[in-house]
Design an enzyme around this catalytic site. Structure first.
Site, mmCIF file in Angstrom:
data_model
loop_
_atom_site.group_PDB
_atom_site.id
_atom_site.type_symbol
_atom_site.label_atom_id
_atom_site.label_comp_id
_atom_site.label_asym_id
_atom_site.label_seq_id
_atom_site.Cartn_x
_atom_site.Cartn_y
_atom_site.Cartn_z
ATOM 1 N N ASP A 214 60.277 -103.424 38.206
ATOM 2 C CA ASP A 214 59.685 -102.658 37.115
ATOM 3 C C ASP A 214 59.065 -103.645 36.131
ATOM 4 O OD1 ASP A 214 60.526 -100.369 38.295
ATOM 5 O OD2 ASP A 214 62.001 -99.812 36.770
ATOM 6 N N ASP A 216 59.118 -103.608 32.978
ATOM 7 C CA ASP A 216 59.812 -103.762 31.689
ATOM 8 C C ASP A 216 61.177 -104.426 31.816
ATOM 9 O OD1 ASP A 216 61.069 -101.697 33.012
ATOM 10 O OD2 ASP A 216 60.515 -100.138 31.580
ATOM 11 N N TRP A 276 59.315 -88.933 37.694
ATOM 12 C CA TRP A 276 60.450 -89.835 37.487
ATOM 13 C C TRP A 276 61.696 -89.432 38.303
ATOM 14 C CZ3 TRP A 276 65.429 -89.192 35.859
ATOM 15 C CH2 TRP A 276 66.135 -90.374 35.610
ATOM 16 N N GLU A 279 63.637 -91.804 43.652
ATOM 17 C CA GLU A 279 63.044 -92.626 44.733
ATOM 18 C C GLU A 279 63.931 -93.838 45.042
ATOM 19 O OE1 GLU A 279 62.201 -92.959 41.633
ATOM 20 O OE2 GLU A 279 62.133 -95.114 41.380
ATOM 21 N N ASP A 280 64.573 -94.391 44.009
ATOM 22 C CA ASP A 280 65.462 -95.541 44.243
ATOM 23 C C ASP A 280 66.722 -95.113 44.997
ATOM 24 O OD1 ASP A 280 66.109 -94.064 42.014
ATOM 25 O OD2 ASP A 280 66.698 -95.765 40.778
ATOM 26 N N MET A 306 65.789 -104.738 29.130
ATOM 27 C CA MET A 306 64.683 -103.810 29.345
ATOM 28 C C MET A 306 63.902 -103.660 28.034
ATOM 29 S SD MET A 306 64.591 -99.833 30.495
ATOM 30 C CE MET A 306 64.277 -99.284 28.830
ATOM 31 N N HIS A 309 61.179 -98.245 25.542
ATOM 32 C CA HIS A 309 59.926 -97.474 25.544
ATOM 33 C C HIS A 309 60.236 -95.989 25.639
ATOM 34 C CE1 HIS A 309 60.268 -96.495 29.879
ATOM 35 N NE2 HIS A 309 60.890 -97.653 29.926
ATOM 36 N N ARG A 311 59.361 -92.135 27.270
ATOM 37 C CA ARG A 311 58.944 -91.641 28.585
ATOM 38 C C ARG A 311 57.418 -91.583 28.643
ATOM 39 N NH1 ARG A 311 61.808 -89.490 32.383
ATOM 40 N NH2 ARG A 311 63.637 -89.048 31.126
HETATM 41 N N1 UDH Z 1 55.486 -97.292 35.232
HETATM 42 C C1 UDH Z 1 54.257 -97.597 34.656
HETATM 43 N N2 UDH Z 1 53.570 -96.633 34.003
HETATM 44 C C2 UDH Z 1 54.038 -95.380 33.890
HETATM 45 C C3 UDH Z 1 55.275 -95.062 34.468
HETATM 46 C C4 UDH Z 1 55.986 -96.020 35.111
HETATM 47 O O1 UDH Z 1 53.802 -98.741 34.726
HETATM 48 O O2 UDH Z 1 53.345 -94.551 33.284
HETATM 49 C C5 UDH Z 1 56.186 -98.314 36.044
HETATM 50 C C6 UDH Z 1 56.723 -99.452 35.234
HETATM 51 O O3 UDH Z 1 56.742 -100.597 36.027
HETATM 52 C C7 UDH Z 1 58.109 -98.966 34.922
HETATM 53 C C8 UDH Z 1 58.504 -98.361 36.255
HETATM 54 O O4 UDH Z 1 57.316 -97.767 36.702
HETATM 55 O O5 UDH Z 1 58.939 -100.022 34.529
HETATM 56 C C9 UDH Z 1 59.646 -97.371 36.177
HETATM 57 O O6 UDH Z 1 59.291 -96.257 35.375
HETATM 58 P P1 UDH Z 1 60.027 -95.820 34.034
HETATM 59 O O7 UDH Z 1 59.911 -96.901 33.039
HETATM 60 O O8 UDH Z 1 59.549 -94.494 33.626
HETATM 61 O O9 UDH Z 1 61.495 -95.698 34.417
HETATM 62 P P2 UDH Z 1 62.629 -95.981 33.462
HETATM 63 O O10 UDH Z 1 63.804 -95.508 34.238
HETATM 64 O O11 UDH Z 1 62.400 -95.088 32.148
HETATM 65 O O12 UDH Z 1 62.588 -97.398 32.990
HETATM 66 C C10 UDH Z 1 62.540 -93.720 32.199
HETATM 67 C C11 UDH Z 1 62.159 -93.082 30.896
HETATM 68 C C12 UDH Z 1 63.124 -93.416 29.866
HETATM 69 C C13 UDH Z 1 62.895 -92.625 28.625
HETATM 70 C C14 UDH Z 1 63.807 -93.094 27.576
HETATM 71 C C15 UDH Z 1 63.592 -92.381 26.296
HETATM 72 N N3 UDH Z 1 64.349 -93.008 25.262
HETATM 73 C C1 NGS Z 2 69.466 -91.593 38.194
HETATM 74 C C2 NGS Z 2 68.133 -91.380 38.893
HETATM 75 C C3 NGS Z 2 67.574 -92.698 39.318
HETATM 76 C C4 NGS Z 2 67.416 -93.603 38.103
HETATM 77 C C5 NGS Z 2 68.779 -93.740 37.419
HETATM 78 C C6 NGS Z 2 68.702 -94.569 36.170
HETATM 79 O O1 NGS Z 2 69.961 -90.384 37.762
HETATM 80 O O2 NGS Z 2 66.303 -92.479 39.912
HETATM 81 O O3 NGS Z 2 69.259 -92.461 37.083
HETATM 82 O O4 NGS Z 2 67.719 -94.054 35.366
HETATM 83 N N1 NGS Z 2 68.363 -90.528 40.065
HETATM 84 C C7 NGS Z 2 68.078 -89.220 40.077
HETATM 85 O O5 NGS Z 2 67.594 -88.666 39.129
HETATM 86 C C8 NGS Z 2 68.384 -88.490 41.325
HETATM 87 S S1 NGS Z 2 67.350 -94.744 34.003
HETATM 88 O O6 NGS Z 2 68.436 -94.481 33.088
HETATM 89 O O7 NGS Z 2 67.166 -96.144 34.267
HETATM 90 O O8 NGS Z 2 66.100 -94.114 33.547
HETATM 91 O O9 NGS Z 2 66.927 -94.868 38.451
#
Ligand code: UDH
Ligand code: NGS
Length: 365
Positions: A214, A216, A276, A279-280, A306, A309, A311
């Protein structure tokens, strides 16, 4: 009136002369000692300024670390020629050591100062175009493609490049950085972008290892090596946002690595997780269903930060994710690298990375 001989009359004069000589010699001595001390102190200050920048490798003299036989060029005398010339001859490099001597351990990672990419370029002069690097003093143990799924995260990418390039170089990897940029504003699809990164990187170079990161996430210790292991590896095991622990045992999100062989064995990643989440977990299911396990660094070496950021738009939680991860075993043989279809819009070679702008379609197509 006292009568004195000339010799006796000169006694105060000679005494004064001797005293003066002693004083001059002493002053000279004092000055030299002061100068010596001054220059030494200057050296120490100079060195400590470099050490304070935790992103720079320790100032290690390569020839003191490796035997001279490992150095790339040898000078030869060319006797038959009139004019003395120095010829360089390429020598077969020895393999890099299992543990790089350049590692420094824990790193200070912060996101308060903005990053200037021009500065990052200057700080990484050994980079070849497209974010490629090859150690010059030894043969890297692995050829690693680092793949980043991306859209509208420019500021995060700058931090990633600033921190990761020096780390990956200290890890003595033969690596390339690929930023896979989803074109347009359809719902984001992380896993499909990672598949595209795998396929496109292989068109360029014979990579044997793939690190999926990722944008970030930044490791807090350079002993967390961005390479492949006997089992698929989960690298971001101790994230600050989860209080430096795993959110659940099967967690495989953030940063992971798979050798080419491991990746092919699981038919790559799913292409149909739009939005979102999940997939992992699907990738985890694929790995386990093929009889493999997860390897991880310990919780200290695996610490990472991290960049906070909100959503992203067009990356809302995917409502189908629970159904899909329940059916990984049924779908994985027909959905993956063997069914991947996409259209490359443009490939841009920057100094710090290769950007692949790609059209990956939309859900349901
Ligand atoms: N990513 C992008 N652009 C996007 C979405 C995702 O570049 O518009 C890439 C980026 O590399 C990111 C990765 O995909 O680090 C994973 O996506 P994510 O950042 O959405 O996943 P994460 O689990 O965050 O880090 C989920 C949203 C958390 C919201 C928290 C609100 N406080
Ligand atoms: C789980 C998600 C994963 C995700 C993990 C951490 O619940 O894809 O949270 O998310 N699985 C499902 O939703 C089935 S995080 O807090 O990093 O945004 O990676």
């Amino acid at each position: 009136m006292t009568n004195s001989s000339p010799a006796t009359r000169n006694i105060p004069g000679r005494f004064l002369q001797k005293t003066c000589t002693v004083v001059v010699v002493f002053c000279g001595l004092h000055l030299s000692v002061t100068m010596l001390y001054y220059f030494n102190t200057f050296e120490i200050i100079k060195n400590s300024v470099f050490a304070a920048n935790s992103q720079q490798a320790k100032n290690i003299n390569v020839s003191t670390v490796y035997p001279t036989t490992m150095l790339q060029t040898v000078k030869e005398s060319t006797a038959p020629f009139k004019r003395e010339s120095v010829e360089t001859k390429t020598k077969e490099l020895e393999q890099c050591p299992e543990t790089s001597p350049l590692l420094v351990g824990p790193l200070r990672i912060e996101f308060s100062e903005p990053v200037d990419l021009e500065e990052v370029k200057k700080q990484n002069p050994a980079l070849q175009g497209g974010g490629r690097f090859t150690p010059k003093d030894c043969k890297a143990l692995q050829k690693v493609a680092v793949i980043i799924p991306f859209r509208q995260r420019e500021e995060h990418l700058k931090y990633w490049l600033y921190y990761l390039h020096p780390i990956l170089q200290r890890q003595q990897l033969d690596y390339g950085v690929y930023v896979v940029h989803q074109n347009g504003d359809e719902t984001f699809n992380r896993a499909k972008l990672l598949n595209v990164g795998y396929a496109e990187a292989l068109k360029e170079y014979d990579y044997d290892c793939f690190v999926f990161s990722d944008v970030d996430l930044i490791p807090m210790d350079d002993r967390n090596i961005y390479k492949c292991f006997g089992q698929p590896r989960h690298l971001s095991v101790s994230m600050d946002k989860f209080g430096f622990s795993l959110p659940y045992t099967q967690f495989f999100g953030g940063v992971s690595s798979l050798s080419k062989e491991q990746y092919v064995k699981i038919n790559g990643f799913p292409n149909n997780y739009w939005g979102w989440g999940g997939e992992d977990d699907d990738i985890y299911n694929r790995i386990v269903s093929k009889g493999m396990g997860i390897s991880r660094p310990d919780g200290i070496i695996g610490k990472c930060r991290m960049i906070r950021h909100n959503r992203d738009v067009k990356n809302e939680p995917n409502p189908q994710r629970f159904d899909r991860i329940a059916r990984t075993r049924e779908t994985m043989n027909s959905d993956g690298i063997n069914s991947l279809s996409y259209k490359v819009v443009e490939i841009k070679k920057n100094t710090l990375f290769t950007e692949i702008i790609v059209d990956i379609g939309s859900p349901g197509r």
